[in-house]
Design an enzyme around this catalytic site. Structure first.
Site, PDB file in Angstrom:
ATOM      1  N   LYS A 216     -27.008  10.915 -10.512  1.00  0.00           N
ATOM      2  CA  LYS A 216     -26.134   9.606 -10.345  1.00  0.00           C
ATOM      3  C   LYS A 216     -26.583   8.800 -11.563  1.00  0.00           C
ATOM      4  O   LYS A 216     -28.500   9.078 -11.803  1.00  0.00           O
ATOM      5  CB  LYS A 216     -27.610   9.209  -9.340  1.00  0.00           C
ATOM      6  CG  LYS A 216     -26.953   7.231  -8.469  1.00  0.00           C
ATOM      7  CD  LYS A 216     -27.241   6.917  -7.637  1.00  0.00           C
ATOM      8  CE  LYS A 216     -27.148   5.849  -7.838  1.00  0.00           C
ATOM      9  NZ  LYS A 216     -27.533   4.618  -5.823  1.00  0.00           N
ATOM     10  N   LYS A 269     -22.599  10.877  -9.039  1.00  0.00           N
ATOM     11  CA  LYS A 269     -21.884  10.190  -9.265  1.00  0.00           C
ATOM     12  C   LYS A 269     -22.494   9.284 -10.018  1.00  0.00           C
ATOM     13  O   LYS A 269     -23.315   9.047 -10.978  1.00  0.00           O
ATOM     14  CB  LYS A 269     -22.859   9.025  -7.828  1.00  0.00           C
ATOM     15  CG  LYS A 269     -22.511   7.443  -7.318  1.00  0.00           C
ATOM     16  CD  LYS A 269     -23.178   7.046  -6.784  1.00  0.00           C
ATOM     17  CE  LYS A 269     -23.465   6.116  -6.309  1.00  0.00           C
ATOM     18  NZ  LYS A 269     -24.600   5.167  -5.673  1.00  0.00           N
TER      19      LYS A 269
HETATM   20  C1  PBG Z   1     -27.627   2.037  -3.537  1.00  0.00           C
HETATM   21  C2  PBG Z   1     -26.751   2.714  -3.990  1.00  0.00           C
HETATM   22  C3  PBG Z   1     -25.789   2.028  -4.745  1.00  0.00           C
HETATM   23  C4  PBG Z   1     -24.254   2.972  -4.846  1.00  0.00           C
HETATM   24  C5  PBG Z   1     -24.036   3.885  -3.378  1.00  0.00           C
HETATM   25  N1  PBG Z   1     -25.936   3.739  -2.961  1.00  0.00           N
HETATM   26  C6  PBG Z   1     -25.772   1.152  -5.484  1.00  0.00           C
HETATM   27  C7  PBG Z   1     -26.979   1.786  -6.896  1.00  0.00           C
HETATM   28  O1  PBG Z   1     -26.934   2.357  -7.178  1.00  0.00           O
HETATM   29  O2  PBG Z   1     -27.342   0.317  -7.227  1.00  0.00           O
HETATM   30  C8  PBG Z   1     -23.217   2.644  -5.472  1.00  0.00           C
HETATM   31  C9  PBG Z   1     -21.771   3.037  -4.468  1.00  0.00           C
HETATM   32  C10 PBG Z   1     -21.128   2.091  -5.040  1.00  0.00           C
HETATM   33  O3  PBG Z   1     -20.713   1.475  -6.218  1.00  0.00           O
HETATM   34  O4  PBG Z   1     -19.069   2.364  -4.406  1.00  0.00           O
HETATM   35  N2  PBG Z   1     -28.247   2.360  -2.608  1.00  0.00           N
END
Ligand code: PBG
Length: 348
Positions: A216, A269
Site C-alpha cells: 500500500k 493499492k
Molecule cells: C485505512 C484505509 C485507507 C483506505 C483504505 N483503508 C485510507 C488511508 O490509508 O489513508 C483508502 C481507500 C480509498 O481511497 O478508496 N484504513
C-alpha cells in the site's frame, strides 16, 4: 516479384490482425481478459446513526449507511452477483487509542452481525486499521511524551509499531467474533499479519483468512476516502509506514514478508498508477490470490470527468477494471462494482 506464393506466410499483406476484430462476435471469442461481477469486492461505509444514507460529497454514488439500512444494501449487492463487501466504520466516538475499534458493540461489530444475519451468503471482509477510530486520525499509537508507550528515542508523533500490533490483533479478533469471514489489515504496520494470525488462531479462528494490504503506497488518491470514512490525519501524513510511490522492488519485499507471516491474499493499492506492481506481484507470487484496490481518487476522477461530459463513465470504468484484471489481479475492490455489475449484465 515472384515471391507472392512462396513467401505468402511472411508477407505483411497477409498478416492482418484486423481479421479477428471484424465483428463483435469474433472480438468476444478472442478476448483475453474477462470481467465479471464475481471478481468485485464492494466497499461499504457504516455509521452509527439511524435510518441514514448519506451520499459522500466527493464520491457521487457512494453512501455512508447506518446499520439499519445495511441489510437492504447487502441484498442488492448480492443480487448483482458481487460475492463480497469490505466494511469501513465511522464510530460516534474517537480517542487517542482508537478504543471503539475493538468494542464488541462497535459500529463494525454490529454491522458484521447485521449483514451476516440478513444476507449470510455475502462474504464480509473487515478493514482492520485504527485511523477512523483515533481522534488524531493516525493508524495506530503515536509516540507522545508522557504516554505509557512513549519512546524517547523516536520522534514525537511517530507511529509506534509494536504497541499498535497488539491493538490490531484485538480489532481482528473482535471482528472474527462478530462473524467476519475475512480480515484485511490496511495500516502497513510491520508484523501486522503475523500478529493478527497468531491472535486469531489463539481464539480458535484458524479458518478466518487474512487479506493483507501487503503493498500500500502513501498515495494522494486516498483523498476522497478520507472524506467518506472521516479518517484524515489531523497533522502529518502516513509516509513513515505506507510505501514510497517511487519504489517497486520494495513491493516484492513487503509482499514476501506478508506471505511468510501467513497472509492468504495479497493486495496492491492503489491500482491504476501501480499496474506494474500488480503485474510484478502476479508473477512473483503465482500461487496466491491477488486483489487490487481501485481507490477513491481513481473513482472520483472518473465521476468528475463524466459529470462534466468529458468522458463516457461506463466505457471508461469498464476499461479501467479490465486493465486491472489484465495486469494480473484476480479480484478488484471497487466503488464501481454495483454499476459495473449492472453494465456487464446488460441491465443499464
Ligand atoms: C485505512 C484505509 C485507507 C483506505 C483504505 N483503508 C485510507 C488511508 O490509508 O489513508 C483508502 C481507500 C480509498 O481511497 O478508496 N484504513
Amino acid at each position: 516479384m515472384g515471391n507472392e506464393i512462396g513467401n505468402a506466410a511472411e508477407s505483411p499483406q497477409t498478416v492482418r490482425p484486423r481479421r479477428l476484430r471484424a465483428t463483435a462476435a469474433i472480438r468476444d471469442m478472442v478476448r483475453e481478459t474477462r470481467l465479471a461481477p464475481d471478481q468485485f469486492i464492494y466497499p461499504l461505509f457504516v455509521t452509527e446513526d439511524r435510518d441514514r444514507r448519506n451520499e459522500v460529497r466527493s464520491m457521487p454514488g457512494v453512501y455512508q449507511f447506518s446499520i439499519d439500512r445495511l441489510g437492504q444494501e447487502a441484498r442488492e449487492i448480492s443480487a448483482l452477483g458481487i460475492p463480497a463487501v469490505i466494511l469501513f466504520g465511522i464510530p460516534a466516538r474517537k480517542d487517542p487509542a482508537g478504543s471503539e475499534s475493538y468494542n464488541e458493540n462497535g459500529v463494525i461489530q454490529r454491522a458484521v452481525r447485521e449483514i451476516k444475519n440478513m444476507v449470510p451468503e455475502l462474504v464480509v471482509i473487515t478493514d482492520v486499521c485504527l485511523c477512523e477510530y483515533t481522534d488524531h486520525g493516525h493508524c495506530g499509537i503515536l509516540n507522545l511524551p508522557g504516554s505509557p508507550d512513549a519512546n524517547p528515542n523516536l520522534p514525537e508523533g511517530y507511529l509506534l509499531n509494536d504497541p499498535t500490533l497488539s491493538l490490531l490483533a484485538r480489532i481482528a479478533t473482535s471482528h472474527a467474533r462478530a462473524g467476519a469471514d475475512m480480515v484485511a489489515p490496511s495500516g502497513m504496520i510491520d508484523g501486522m499479519v503475523a500478529a493478527i494470525r497468531r491472535a486469531l488462531d489463539a481464539e480458535g479462528y484458524q479458518m478466518v483468512p487474512v487479506m493483507s494490504y501487503a503493498v500500500k503506497y502513501a498515495s494522494a488518491f486516498y483523498g476522497p476516502f478520507r472524506d467518506a470514512a472521516e479518517g484524515a490525519p489531523k497533522f502529518g501524513d502516513r509516509r513513515t509506514h505506507q510505501m514510497d510511490p517511487a519504489n517497486a522492488r520494495e513491493a516484492i519485499r513487503e509482499a514476501d514478508l506478508d506471505v511468510k507471516e501467513g497472509a492468504d491474499f495479497l493486495m496492491v493499492k492503489p491500482a491504476l498508477s501501480y499496474l506494474d506492481i500488480v503485474q510484478r506481484l502476479r508473477s512473483a507470487f503465482p500461487e496466491l490470490p491477488l486483489a487490487a484496490y481501485n481507490v477513491s481518487g481513481e473513482y472520483s476522477m472518473l465521476k468528475a470527468a463524466a459529470a462534466n461530459g468529458w468522458i463516457d463513465e461506463r466505457q471508461a470504468a469498464l476499461e479501467v477494471l479490465t486493465s486491472i484484471r489484465r495486469a494480473g489481479a484476480d479480484l478488484i475492490i471497487t466503488y464501481h462494482a454495483k454499476a459495473a455489475a449492472q453494465w456487464l449484465s446488460g441491465d443499464i
